[in-house]
Enzyme design. Structure first.
Site, mmCIF file in Angstrom:
data_model
loop_
_atom_site.group_PDB
_atom_site.id
_atom_site.type_symbol
_atom_site.label_atom_id
_atom_site.label_comp_id
_atom_site.label_asym_id
_atom_site.label_seq_id
_atom_site.Cartn_x
_atom_site.Cartn_y
_atom_site.Cartn_z
ATOM 1 N N GLY B 80 22.381 -14.948 -11.734
ATOM 2 C CA GLY B 80 23.120 -13.920 -10.767
ATOM 3 C C GLY B 80 23.412 -14.638 -9.414
ATOM 4 N N THR B 81 22.354 -15.486 -8.909
ATOM 5 C CA THR B 81 22.587 -16.230 -7.710
ATOM 6 C C THR B 81 23.877 -17.068 -7.763
ATOM 7 O OG1 THR B 81 20.442 -16.002 -6.996
ATOM 8 C CG2 THR B 81 21.698 -17.864 -5.892
ATOM 9 N N GLN B 188 21.686 -5.476 -11.379
ATOM 10 C CA GLN B 188 20.617 -4.171 -11.674
ATOM 11 C C GLN B 188 21.205 -3.496 -12.664
ATOM 12 O OE1 GLN B 188 17.456 -4.036 -10.962
ATOM 13 N NE2 GLN B 188 17.372 -5.804 -9.631
ATOM 14 N N ALA B 209 20.910 -12.046 -17.336
ATOM 15 C CA ALA B 209 20.247 -11.571 -18.298
ATOM 16 C C ALA B 209 18.718 -11.303 -17.949
ATOM 17 C CB ALA B 209 19.890 -13.224 -19.190
ATOM 18 N N HIS B 210 18.056 -11.867 -16.991
ATOM 19 C CA HIS B 210 16.530 -11.579 -17.093
ATOM 20 C C HIS B 210 16.342 -10.011 -16.454
ATOM 21 C CE1 HIS B 210 15.584 -11.932 -12.535
ATOM 22 N NE2 HIS B 210 16.590 -12.581 -12.757
ATOM 23 N N THR B 246 26.117 -29.292 -19.133
ATOM 24 C CA THR B 246 26.070 -28.892 -20.411
ATOM 25 C C THR B 246 25.579 -27.407 -20.931
ATOM 26 O OG1 THR B 246 25.292 -31.062 -20.761
ATOM 27 C CG2 THR B 246 24.486 -29.780 -22.435
ATOM 28 N N CYS B 331 12.883 -11.418 -3.921
ATOM 29 C CA CYS B 331 13.251 -12.720 -3.290
ATOM 30 C C CYS B 331 12.802 -12.492 -1.754
ATOM 31 C CB CYS B 331 14.483 -12.549 -3.293
ATOM 32 S SG CYS B 331 15.690 -13.088 -4.772
#
Lengths: 76, 385
Positions: B80-81, B188, B209-210, B246, B331
């Site tokens: 996301g960052t 979120q 994803a996380h 990659t 964060c």
């Protein structure tokens, strides 16, 4: 009844994403069914047909069409 | 030490899912298969490369379907960052000839707010759209800030601390009318709240994803077809030149699998658990404050301001009992400053420092939310007051 094959337009899709998307579409079809695939001239028309044939699908025809290529595949 | 230990097996109560989630076993299995069977470079055209590319494209189809997007509109990133950086910096660089003004909301994640501040240091003008006491942006405030020089407006879909859902459609329509791009950070809310790009006039959407039981280090930016962005990374030209590097085949495979699983999750069941937690806590501690809009919050997040003690003390007290939650966004963890999000909502700094975030997932149980509510109530009572 003759059913016109589905068409998958991969114009502008680079290698090997074009072959990968074609494989995914073919895998979702019934064995023996036909798929028309449009690919760009150059690398795509060189790379896509062998990638699909290696996975057991049959290339029935390959025709130029206004700077692109129309491939007709039978799902293996 | 009092812990949740049963027959030697730790029974951790993990309620910090807004920070990150436990990877689903099916996701881990798909990633292991990708790593062991499809390790070739997914940009190569030989058979093994195509096999890896097939995994990438299957994941792209999964993410695109969840967003209502076309396949080329999904650009995989490292998370996301990076996606937020690409959206803001990429648009600012590509559209420098069209404008020099950005608008963000007062409650953005640092991966948006600090990027915007960095761009402001380079000469762009930055405006901050305020929020009300529930943490919601007023579209009228955005309208008053928009100018003909506004390049982009960024307002998150659901806030990571309170779960507040923002009025995206109204804001996006204002942007479209003004000719400004609209970006939303949906990390979120992705798969938890509808976000169909066919109906929402958003130009850029960040997902990762996380937060949905996928792997860390993978995300995506939805880039509306035809939109011009300047890439952050130059190199091999992957992702239509927008994100060279990659391919992280296993990670992207896990992302696609996680999205497919998440789309089948019963979000209402999680909201019911969240409500149960809040009701139990409020019954035990009457002067608890629930932050965020009552009826329009993400069902996975509960932000509660307690009468005492400070959140860090609570956090450590519960951690010793095997219950894990957050004193703010992940964060911001490690710092003792009050949450900027809560301050923007009008909370006093001392109230913000007494606020904890409990965040649930599809793996959360009734027993866990009950235990967390009871432990919080106990900790408040032990401090007295």
């Amino acid at each position: 009844m003759i059913v016109a094959p589905e068409t998958l337009d991969l114009s502008g899709v680079p290698c090997p994403a074009n072959a990968a998307r074609a494989l995914l579409r073919l895998e979702g079809m019934d064995p023996g069914s036909l798929l028309r695939i449009i690919v760009d001239d150059g690398e795509p028309v060189l790379n896509v047909p062998p990638a699909l044939e290696q996975e057991g699908h049959a290339l029935l025809s390959k025709e130029p069409d206004a700077g692109r290529w129309v491939l007709l595949l039978r799902r293996g | 030490m009092e812990t949740n230990i049963d027959n030697g097996m730790a029974r951790d109560i993990y309620l910090d899912n807004a920070a990150t989630t436990r990877p689903d076993p099916a996701v881990l299995a798909a990633m292991a298969r990708a790593d062991s069977d499809c390790y070739a470079n997914a940009s190569t055209v030989h058979r093994m490369g195509v096999a890896a590319g097939r995994l990438i494209e299957r994941a792209r189809a999964s993410v695109a379907a969840a967003l209502g997007a076309e396949l080329p509109e999904v650009v995989f990133t490292s998370g996301g960052t990076e996606a937020n950086n690409l959206a803001l910096k990429g648009a600012a660089a590509a559209l420098a000839d069209r404008g020099d003004h950005l608008i963000i909301s007062a409650v953005e994640h640092p991966s948006v707010s600090r990027v915007a501040q960095a761009l402001a240091c380079r000469g762009l003008r930055l405006s901050i759209a305020p929020v009300d006491r529930e943490g919601v942006v007023d579209p009228a405030a955005v309208r008053s800030l928009l100018t003909g020089r506004t390049i982009l407006v960024s307002v998150m879909h659901a806030n990571n601390e309170t779960g507040a859902i923002q009025p995206l459609h109204e804001i996006a329509m204002l942007c479209r009318a003004q000719g400004a791009l609209f970006h939303t950070d949906a990390c979120q809310s992705f798969t938890r709240r509808p976000l169909d790009t066919r109906g929402l006039p958003a130009d850029l959407v960040t997902v990762d994803a996380h937060k949905l039981h996928g792997p860390k280090g993978v995300g995506a930016l939805y880039v509306r077809r035809g939109l011009r962005l300047t890439p952050l990374l130059d190199g091999g030209g992957q992702e239509n030149g927008l994100r060279s590097g990659t391919y992280n085949t296993a990670g992207i495979t896990g992302f696609g699998e996680a999205v497919a699983l998440a789309m089948r999750t019963d979000a209402a069941a999680i909201t019911t658990l969240r409500d149960r937690f809040e009701a139990r806590l409020a019954a035990a501690i009457p002067d608890v404050r629930i932050n965020g809009p009552v009826g329009n919050r993400l069902g996975t997040i509960s932000s509660v301001t307690l009468p005492r003690p400070d959140a860090k003390t609570l956090l450590h007290s519960l951690s010793r009992q095997g219950i894990y939650l957050s004193a703010g966004s992940a964060c911001a963890a490690g710092r003792t400053e009050p949450s900027q999000v809560l301050l923007a909502m009008g909370l006093a700094p001392e109230a913000a420092l007494r606020t904890v975030r409990v965040s649930l997932s599809r793996f959360t149980t009734e027993q866990e939310v009950d235990a967390a509510a009871d432990a919080l109530a106990r900790a408040v009572r032990e401090v007295g007051g």
